[in-house]
Design a protein around this motif. Structure first.
Motif, mmCIF file in Angstrom:
data_model
loop_
_atom_site.group_PDB
_atom_site.id
_atom_site.type_symbol
_atom_site.label_atom_id
_atom_site.label_comp_id
_atom_site.label_asym_id
_atom_site.label_seq_id
_atom_site.Cartn_x
_atom_site.Cartn_y
_atom_site.Cartn_z
ATOM 1 N N TYR A 74 81.607 86.761 -45.300
ATOM 2 C CA TYR A 74 81.316 87.907 -44.442
ATOM 3 C C TYR A 74 81.120 89.166 -45.289
ATOM 4 O O TYR A 74 80.147 89.898 -45.118
ATOM 5 C CB TYR A 74 82.436 88.100 -43.419
ATOM 6 C CG TYR A 74 82.371 89.406 -42.692
ATOM 7 C CD1 TYR A 74 81.363 89.660 -41.764
ATOM 8 C CD2 TYR A 74 83.305 90.409 -42.931
ATOM 9 C CE1 TYR A 74 81.302 90.871 -41.095
ATOM 10 C CE2 TYR A 74 83.248 91.611 -42.265
ATOM 11 C CZ TYR A 74 82.245 91.837 -41.352
ATOM 12 O OH TYR A 74 82.175 93.035 -40.697
ATOM 13 N N SER A 80 77.437 86.979 -40.493
ATOM 14 C CA SER A 80 77.505 88.186 -39.670
ATOM 15 C C SER A 80 78.893 88.263 -39.043
ATOM 16 O O SER A 80 79.647 87.285 -39.055
ATOM 17 C CB SER A 80 76.437 88.133 -38.575
ATOM 18 O OG SER A 80 76.760 87.113 -37.643
ATOM 19 N N GLU A 81 79.221 89.424 -38.478
ATOM 20 C CA GLU A 81 80.513 89.551 -37.801
ATOM 21 C C GLU A 81 80.599 88.585 -36.631
ATOM 22 O O GLU A 81 81.646 87.992 -36.384
ATOM 23 C CB GLU A 81 80.727 90.987 -37.331
ATOM 24 C CG GLU A 81 82.122 91.210 -36.785
ATOM 25 C CD GLU A 81 82.392 92.661 -36.493
ATOM 26 O OE1 GLU A 81 82.560 92.981 -35.299
ATOM 27 O OE2 GLU A 81 82.435 93.467 -37.434
ATOM 28 N N ARG A 85 83.464 85.813 -36.250
ATOM 29 C CA ARG A 85 84.336 85.753 -35.067
ATOM 30 C C ARG A 85 84.259 84.398 -34.386
ATOM 31 O O ARG A 85 85.240 83.891 -33.874
ATOM 32 C CB ARG A 85 83.939 86.851 -34.079
ATOM 33 C CG ARG A 85 84.393 88.222 -34.530
ATOM 34 C CD ARG A 85 83.936 89.332 -33.634
ATOM 35 N NE ARG A 85 84.181 89.095 -32.236
ATOM 36 C CZ ARG A 85 83.560 89.733 -31.257
ATOM 37 N NH1 ARG A 85 82.663 90.656 -31.542
ATOM 38 N NH2 ARG A 85 83.830 89.475 -30.007
ATOM 39 N N TRP A 130 93.042 91.175 -37.049
ATOM 40 C CA TRP A 130 91.595 91.374 -37.076
ATOM 41 C C TRP A 130 90.980 91.002 -35.736
ATOM 42 O O TRP A 130 90.139 91.710 -35.199
ATOM 43 C CB TRP A 130 90.974 90.561 -38.216
ATOM 44 C CG TRP A 130 89.521 90.836 -38.398
ATOM 45 C CD1 TRP A 130 88.964 91.920 -39.004
ATOM 46 C CD2 TRP A 130 88.426 90.030 -37.960
ATOM 47 N NE1 TRP A 130 87.594 91.828 -38.986
ATOM 48 C CE2 TRP A 130 87.238 90.674 -38.345
ATOM 49 C CE3 TRP A 130 88.344 88.814 -37.285
ATOM 50 C CZ2 TRP A 130 85.990 90.150 -38.075
ATOM 51 C CZ3 TRP A 130 87.089 88.288 -37.014
ATOM 52 C CH2 TRP A 130 85.933 88.961 -37.409
#
Length: 155
Positions: A74, A80-81, A85, A130
């Motif tokens: 990341y 990507s975020e 996730r 997070w």
């Protein structure tokens, strides 16, 4: 509770180095453990206990390293975020070790297992903090409405 610090590449790199050292120590300890003398009357039970704890400990470390590798990807722009996730979740913690089996293991292996469990718990706390950034929190208006509704119901 104070706000948690965001994860940074420096934190992830430091943890990654620590994880690699701990994983290497785990591999070495359990490689050599097959040649160690067992202190148990039942050698078969001791070998089963040793195998179970070796699997549990190495799996714990591999899950932590996989999570750290996703974080590194990341920060380097490879994920990507959204992808992080969705696919970068930390595996759930394993079941606790059986106390009777642990009693059959040498002290240095117990210490190593405990250190890996503490390391995993640190990673787990970071992951939860997070992910907590993305949880939906009710707005102030919704919280006020809920409190008013509870107060009215109390009368």
């Amino acid at each position: 509770m104070p706000d948690t610090a965001d994860l940074s590449p420096t934190i992830i790199e430091t943890l990654y180095c620590e994880a690699l050292l701990l994983a290497d120590e785990t591999r070495s300890a359990f490689d050599l453990s097959g040649r160690l003398e067992t202190t148990s009357l039942n050698e078969d039970l001791a070998r089963v206990a040793l195998s179970c704890e070796a699997l549990r400990t190495t799996t714990r470390m591999m899950h932590a390293i996989a999570w750290l590798l996703n974080q590194r990807a990341y920060f380097s722009g490879e994920l990507s975020e959204f992808q992080l996730r969705r696919y970068g979740r930390l595996a759930p913690p394993q079941a606790a070790s059986d106390g009777q089996q642990l009693a059959l293991l040498p002290a240095h292996l117990l210490d190593l297992s405990e250190r890996t469990a503490r390391f995993y718990a640190r990673i787990e706390r970071l992951d939860m903090a997070w992910r907590g950034r993305f949880s939906m929190q009710p707005t102030a208006v919704h919280r006020l409405r809920d409190r008013l509704g509870a107060a009215v119901m109390a009368f």
